[in-house]
Design a protein around this motif. Structure first.
Motif, PDB file in Angstrom:
ATOM      1  N   PRO A   1     -22.982  24.587 -25.884  1.00 34.46           N
ATOM      2  CA  PRO A   1     -21.942  25.399 -26.831  1.00 34.46           C
ATOM      3  C   PRO A   1     -22.065  26.307 -27.551  1.00 34.46           C
ATOM      4  CG  PRO A   1     -22.366  22.869 -26.950  1.00 34.46           C
ATOM      5  CD  PRO A   1     -23.393  23.228 -26.254  1.00 34.46           C
ATOM      6  N   GLU A   2     -23.609  26.891 -27.682  1.00 31.68           N
ATOM      7  CA  GLU A   2     -24.880  28.086 -27.613  1.00 31.68           C
ATOM      8  C   GLU A   2     -23.775  29.294 -27.037  1.00 31.68           C
ATOM      9  OE1 GLU A   2     -26.806  25.582 -26.472  1.00 31.68           O
ATOM     10  OE2 GLU A   2     -25.458  25.036 -28.469  1.00 31.68           O
ATOM     11  N   TYR A   3     -23.508  29.295 -26.139  1.00 30.52           N
ATOM     12  CA  TYR A   3     -23.007  30.146 -25.776  1.00 30.52           C
ATOM     13  C   TYR A   3     -21.901  31.137 -26.362  1.00 30.52           C
ATOM     14  CZ  TYR A   3     -21.810  33.810 -21.948  1.00 30.52           C
ATOM     15  OH  TYR A   3     -21.186  34.548 -21.535  1.00 30.52           O
ATOM     16  N   TYR A   4     -21.331  30.190 -26.732  1.00 26.49           N
ATOM     17  CA  TYR A   4     -19.956  31.081 -27.203  1.00 26.49           C
ATOM     18  C   TYR A   4     -20.183  31.693 -28.852  1.00 26.49           C
ATOM     19  CZ  TYR A   4     -17.424  29.274 -23.279  1.00 26.49           C
ATOM     20  OH  TYR A   4     -16.875  29.646 -21.585  1.00 26.49           O
ATOM     21  N   ASP A   5     -19.668  32.422 -29.228  1.00 26.97           N
ATOM     22  CA  ASP A   5     -19.601  32.903 -30.990  1.00 26.97           C
ATOM     23  C   ASP A   5     -19.331  31.629 -31.413  1.00 26.97           C
ATOM     24  OD1 ASP A   5     -21.633  34.879 -29.932  1.00 26.97           O
ATOM     25  OD2 ASP A   5     -19.655  35.834 -29.900  1.00 26.97           O
ATOM     26  N   LEU A   6     -17.448  30.729 -30.460  1.00 29.03           N
ATOM     27  CA  LEU A   6     -16.736  30.303 -30.658  1.00 29.03           C
ATOM     28  C   LEU A   6     -16.289  29.398 -30.725  1.00 29.03           C
ATOM     29  CD1 LEU A   6     -15.439  29.615 -34.415  1.00 29.03           C
ATOM     30  CD2 LEU A   6     -13.278  31.225 -33.185  1.00 29.03           C
ATOM     31  N   ILE A   7     -15.816  27.857 -30.164  1.00 26.56           N
ATOM     32  CA  ILE A   7     -15.151  27.099 -29.845  1.00 26.56           C
ATOM     33  C   ILE A   7     -13.657  27.198 -30.745  1.00 26.56           C
ATOM     34  CG2 ILE A   7     -15.258  25.008 -28.143  1.00 26.56           C
ATOM     35  CD1 ILE A   7     -18.374  25.772 -28.191  1.00 26.56           C
TER      36      ILE A   7
ATOM     37  N   SER B   1     -20.623  21.621 -34.045  1.00 21.60           N
ATOM     38  CA  SER B   1     -19.959  21.948 -35.302  1.00 21.60           C
ATOM     39  C   SER B   1     -20.502  23.620 -35.974  1.00 21.60           C
ATOM     40  CB  SER B   1     -21.404  20.875 -36.316  1.00 21.60           C
ATOM     41  OG  SER B   1     -20.781  19.649 -35.543  1.00 21.60           O
ATOM     42  N   GLN B   2     -21.724  24.225 -34.996  1.00 21.17           N
ATOM     43  CA  GLN B   2     -22.076  25.443 -35.862  1.00 21.17           C
ATOM     44  C   GLN B   2     -21.326  26.159 -35.365  1.00 21.17           C
ATOM     45  OE1 GLN B   2     -24.947  25.048 -37.891  1.00 21.17           O
ATOM     46  NE2 GLN B   2     -24.228  23.112 -37.235  1.00 21.17           N
ATOM     47  N   ASN B   3     -20.918  26.382 -34.463  1.00 19.79           N
ATOM     48  CA  ASN B   3     -19.735  27.448 -34.163  1.00 19.79           C
ATOM     49  C   ASN B   3     -18.552  27.080 -33.223  1.00 19.79           C
ATOM     50  OD1 ASN B   3     -20.490  25.676 -31.960  1.00 19.79           O
ATOM     51  ND2 ASN B   3     -20.922  27.763 -30.322  1.00 19.79           N
ATOM     52  N   TYR B   4     -17.750  26.079 -33.925  1.00 20.90           N
ATOM     53  CA  TYR B   4     -16.628  25.088 -33.841  1.00 20.90           C
ATOM     54  C   TYR B   4     -14.842  25.751 -34.592  1.00 20.90           C
ATOM     55  CZ  TYR B   4     -12.978  21.689 -32.453  1.00 20.90           C
ATOM     56  OH  TYR B   4     -11.807  21.130 -32.739  1.00 20.90           O
ATOM     57  N   SER B   5     -14.332  26.058 -34.729  1.00 19.87           N
ATOM     58  CA  SER B   5     -13.262  26.470 -35.643  1.00 19.87           C
ATOM     59  C   SER B   5     -12.309  25.818 -34.693  1.00 19.87           C
ATOM     60  CB  SER B   5     -13.181  27.493 -35.797  1.00 19.87           C
ATOM     61  OG  SER B   5     -13.615  28.042 -36.712  1.00 19.87           O
ATOM     62  N   ASP B   6     -10.353  25.308 -35.375  1.00 16.72           N
ATOM     63  CA  ASP B   6      -9.082  24.844 -34.960  1.00 16.72           C
ATOM     64  C   ASP B   6      -8.670  25.973 -35.478  1.00 16.72           C
ATOM     65  OD1 ASP B   6      -7.733  22.661 -32.883  1.00 16.72           O
ATOM     66  OD2 ASP B   6      -7.123  22.720 -35.830  1.00 16.72           O
ATOM     67  N   CYS B   7      -7.815  25.795 -34.833  1.00 17.25           N
ATOM     68  CA  CYS B   7      -6.499  27.225 -35.265  1.00 17.25           C
ATOM     69  C   CYS B   7      -5.593  27.167 -36.117  1.00 17.25           C
ATOM     70  CB  CYS B   7      -5.195  27.583 -33.892  1.00 17.25           C
ATOM     71  SG  CYS B   7      -6.438  28.392 -32.763  1.00 17.25           S
TER      72      CYS B   7
ATOM     73  N   LYS C   1     -18.209  35.858 -27.375  1.00 18.10           N
ATOM     74  CA  LYS C   1     -17.745  35.548 -26.314  1.00 18.10           C
ATOM     75  C   LYS C   1     -16.582  34.120 -27.357  1.00 18.10           C
ATOM     76  CE  LYS C   1     -21.686  36.334 -23.414  1.00 18.10           C
ATOM     77  NZ  LYS C   1     -20.550  37.632 -22.823  1.00 18.10           N
ATOM     78  N   ILE C   2     -15.474  33.982 -26.841  1.00 14.21           N
ATOM     79  CA  ILE C   2     -14.892  32.784 -27.651  1.00 14.21           C
ATOM     80  C   ILE C   2     -14.090  31.920 -26.108  1.00 14.21           C
ATOM     81  CG2 ILE C   2     -12.179  32.635 -28.337  1.00 14.21           C
ATOM     82  CD1 ILE C   2     -14.295  33.563 -29.941  1.00 14.21           C
ATOM     83  N   LEU C   3     -13.909  30.951 -26.645  1.00 13.91           N
ATOM     84  CA  LEU C   3     -13.196  29.735 -25.550  1.00 13.91           C
ATOM     85  C   LEU C   3     -12.586  28.826 -26.460  1.00 13.91           C
ATOM     86  CD1 LEU C   3     -14.149  27.384 -23.680  1.00 13.91           C
ATOM     87  CD2 LEU C   3     -14.859  26.118 -24.339  1.00 13.91           C
ATOM     88  N   LEU C   4     -11.291  29.719 -25.672  1.00 11.64           N
ATOM     89  CA  LEU C   4     -10.035  29.458 -26.683  1.00 11.64           C
ATOM     90  C   LEU C   4      -9.422  27.586 -26.052  1.00 11.64           C
ATOM     91  CD1 LEU C   4      -7.626  29.565 -28.055  1.00 11.64           C
ATOM     92  CD2 LEU C   4      -6.736  30.498 -26.083  1.00 11.64           C
ATOM     93  N   VAL C   5      -9.379  26.597 -26.288  1.00  9.79           N
ATOM     94  CA  VAL C   5      -9.272  24.936 -25.676  1.00  9.79           C
ATOM     95  C   VAL C   5      -7.677  24.285 -26.391  1.00  9.79           C
ATOM     96  CG1 VAL C   5     -10.181  22.913 -25.376  1.00  9.79           C
ATOM     97  CG2 VAL C   5     -10.794  24.765 -25.810  1.00  9.79           C
ATOM     98  N   ALA C   6      -6.596  24.979 -25.637  1.00 14.31           N
ATOM     99  CA  ALA C   6      -4.904  25.370 -26.391  1.00 14.31           C
ATOM    100  C   ALA C   6      -4.419  23.962 -25.772  1.00 14.31           C
ATOM    101  CB  ALA C   6      -4.502  26.291 -26.189  1.00 14.31           C
ATOM    102  N   THR C   7      -4.353  22.847 -27.184  1.00 14.21           N
ATOM    103  CA  THR C   7      -4.312  21.556 -26.334  1.00 14.21           C
ATOM    104  C   THR C   7      -2.204  20.756 -27.165  1.00 14.21           C
ATOM    105  OG1 THR C   7      -4.583  21.088 -29.465  1.00 14.21           O
ATOM    106  CG2 THR C   7      -6.287  20.616 -27.687  1.00 14.21           C
ATOM    107  N   GLY C   8      -2.206  20.414 -26.263  1.00 14.31           N
ATOM    108  CA  GLY C   8      -0.936  19.835 -26.218  1.00 14.31           C
ATOM    109  C   GLY C   8      -0.547  18.743 -26.159  1.00 14.31           C
ATOM    110  N   ALA C   9       0.801  17.997 -26.891  1.00 11.17           N
ATOM    111  CA  ALA C   9       1.488  16.744 -27.390  1.00 11.17           C
ATOM    112  C   ALA C   9       2.470  17.173 -26.120  1.00 11.17           C
ATOM    113  CB  ALA C   9       1.369  16.371 -28.242  1.00 11.17           C
ATOM    114  N   LEU C  10       2.313  15.609 -25.077  1.00 10.60           N
ATOM    115  CA  LEU C  10       2.954  16.756 -23.951  1.00 10.60           C
ATOM    116  C   LEU C  10       4.498  14.744 -24.318  1.00 10.60           C
ATOM    117  CD1 LEU C  10       1.291  17.093 -20.336  1.00 10.60           C
ATOM    118  CD2 LEU C  10       2.077  18.532 -22.625  1.00 10.60           C
ATOM    119  N   LEU C  11       4.717  14.488 -25.221  1.00  9.56           N
ATOM    120  CA  LEU C  11       6.140  13.857 -25.423  1.00  9.56           C
ATOM    121  C   LEU C  11       7.407  13.964 -25.167  1.00  9.56           C
ATOM    122  CD1 LEU C  11       5.714  12.358 -29.322  1.00  9.56           C
ATOM    123  CD2 LEU C  11       4.771  14.924 -28.127  1.00  9.56           C
ATOM    124  N   SER C  12       8.201  13.225 -25.877  1.00  9.45           N
ATOM    125  CA  SER C  12       9.353  13.724 -25.917  1.00  9.45           C
ATOM    126  C   SER C  12      10.302  12.427 -26.559  1.00  9.45           C
ATOM    127  CB  SER C  12      10.606  13.639 -24.563  1.00  9.45           C
ATOM    128  OG  SER C  12      11.320  12.634 -25.017  1.00  9.45           O
TER     129      SER C  12
END
Lengths: 336, 336
Positions: free
Chosen positions: B226-232, B257-263, B303-314
């Motif tokens: 996790p420390e590799y990234y400025d922000l996850i 926790s130190q470098n984690y945010s959620d859009c 250094k950013i790790l973007l982890v975009a999440t999707g809910a695949l329901l209908s």
């Protein structure tokens, strides 16, 4: 400069990924058609032991993938990515199949062009060194499509002569870096073309110009002419759309009449009363993964241009007065 | 062997494609949030001069793409492919935008993970030599999403505390072989994970395990910590999902926790009354293409790790008693 690009829209796959196995499952009506002997499993009924047609469609898609993987002799753990889509809202057939299959998943939507879109992206992944084995698949189901896009079957609506019959089935293919025939050599990704058609009961007419746009682009990009191919195969233009495509191509200087077929014309016998012909993601998918693939293994065909077509409308877009945007993606499949 | 593959699910992009421009458009509510200054255009209202919210969403998506292309200084004729998707049935925002834009089009569906899926496939096309310039984009709209997935706005339903507010907006990015920062260096495509959540008003809880699965896989495949990234940065888990993701990762030995945010936590101020936070394809897309991209250009983040999440329901899958299958795709964006 992009070294694997020819002209404006065509990818040249220098490492020529192979289709090492395919599998097809179809419904009972498709199993009474002229291509029956090419399908791996013909269902006795459309519900396939499930509680809804949607769950049946998901099961068909999942089992076609499992069958293709099994036939490939690639261990499950070596199938790196699963690329799939279908006609249902939020592509639930593909997403729910992916949940059960467990492979890393890329969801695609190209309506009935999805088999070519998924083969194109899958082949690119293998050709580019991003994967050694991917499985691509698509499905459709007459009963799920009718109630989502048109009318509930229970209402017994009359179908006009231009209507096509959505194929119940699924086709899957394993694309691999293993060097064997047949190969995917070129992919031409299409543009969205909308000539103003708005009749959701006449998709073939709406989609024909998109097929023509992609076929012409493929010839221009590759320098190939219609004679190069043993067969040019559109996805599901059916009787009205096929005639329009041939005529439009003639106007542009390409006579493809000698080696042109449409999957929508091949699935059912004329007396099966499907009106203009077949359609649905599974139409091009099962014809290609069934008939075409098996005849390529026998070298009946050695050079195929698959041009799968898709109508990108929704019920909402139609209700809001929009015409039908269409697309076609082309994949060259060749014995080298 | 696939030379550009790390571990089980991660692509290593050796030619490190660049994001040479981005553009973002958001609705008025998003324009009152903390990230307002990072967006290129803030709409005065959600209908944007159109006759329906769906047509407005299509216009927003199309204009974000045009804006990104203009800022890239790549001539329109050199934009080779357009990769996009959205939440609407049959991804009509993307398909109809593609009709007007004219670029060869690949339609994708990953629900709110679509910006990462499209960046991942687009970057692969550039990295593999299949294209020099592609544009990727996604959109969502509060009003189109509510009436399609939940209830018509007119019915004035009460929203539970776990509900998230679908972002009205679009984000677009031009990915290019031109060597400049920031670069896309790795892509980890996710598996579908379903832990049995079935509450369509609590997507964050449903999606958190998918985010965790992809983040763990990314660390294992790349050997990074996790420390590799400025922000996850997860896509749109919002307040409930973010806490769950942090806790699940802790259980697996990763403290982020130190470098984690959620859009979903960044788009609105707490007093904007959106309950758990933001969601929608445009949530991760506008935060990444707006705030993150502009701060990477200033080197606030490298250094950013973007982890975009999707809910695949209908709505159909929910009505048929299904739980919610979810996915997350991760993209490493780095200044080299």
């Amino acid at each position: 400069m992009a070294t694997k690009k020819l002209g404006l829209q065509t990818l040249k796959l220098e490492n020529t990924p192979s289709i090492i196995s395919t599998a097809t499952i179809v419904g009972p009506k498709e199993g009474e058609g002229p291509l029956a002997k090419y399908f791996d499993l013909i269902l006795a009924n459309s519900i396939y032991g499930e509680k809804s047609w949607e769950k049946a469609e998901k099961k068909i898609l999942k089992e076609a993938v499992e069958m293709a993987v099994k036939k490939s002799h690639v261990p499950n753990s070596d199938i790196e990515f699963f690329l799939a889509g279908d006609l249902l809202n939020q592509i639930i057939s593909a997403s729910f199949a992916a949940r059960e299959l467990g492979f890393p998943f890329l969801g695609l939507y190209g309506a009935c062009s999805t088999i070519a879109e998924s083969m194109g992206i899958g082949a690119m992944m293998v050709d580019g060194g991003f994967a050694d084995n991917v499985v691509v698949a698509t499905s459709s189901h007459f009963c799920t499509a009718e109630r989502q896009f048109r009318m509930p079957l229970e209402s017994g609506n009359q179908r006009p002569p231009t209507a096509q019959w959505t194929v119940t089935g699924a086709g899957a293919a394993v694309i691999s870096s293993k060097p064997q025939n047949p190969r995917i050599t070129h992919v031409t990704f299409g543009r969205v073309i909308d000539m103003g058609s708005s009749d959701a009961n006449d998709m073939g007419t709406a989609m024909a110009p998109a097929a023509v746009d992609t076929i012409v682009r493929h010839f221009e990009d590759t320098g190939r002419s219609p004679e190069y191919y043993d067969l040019i195969l559109t996805g599901d233009l059916a009787s009205y759309g096929k005639d329009i495509a041939e005529e439009l191509l003639k106007q542009k200087g390409y006579n493809i009449s000698q080696n042109y077929s449409d999957c929508g014309m091949m699935m059912f016998r004329p007396d099966q009363d499907v009106h203009a012909g077949a359609s649905g993601c599974a139409c091009a998918a099962t014809v290609t993964c069934g008939y075409i693939y098996k005849e390529m293994l026998k070298k009946t065909f050695n050079k195929i241009l698959l041009v799968a077509t898709g109508a990108l409308l929704s019920t909402t877009s139609t209700q809001q007065g929009e015409t039908i945007p269409c697309i076609a993606h082309a994949v060259s499949i060749e014995n080298l």
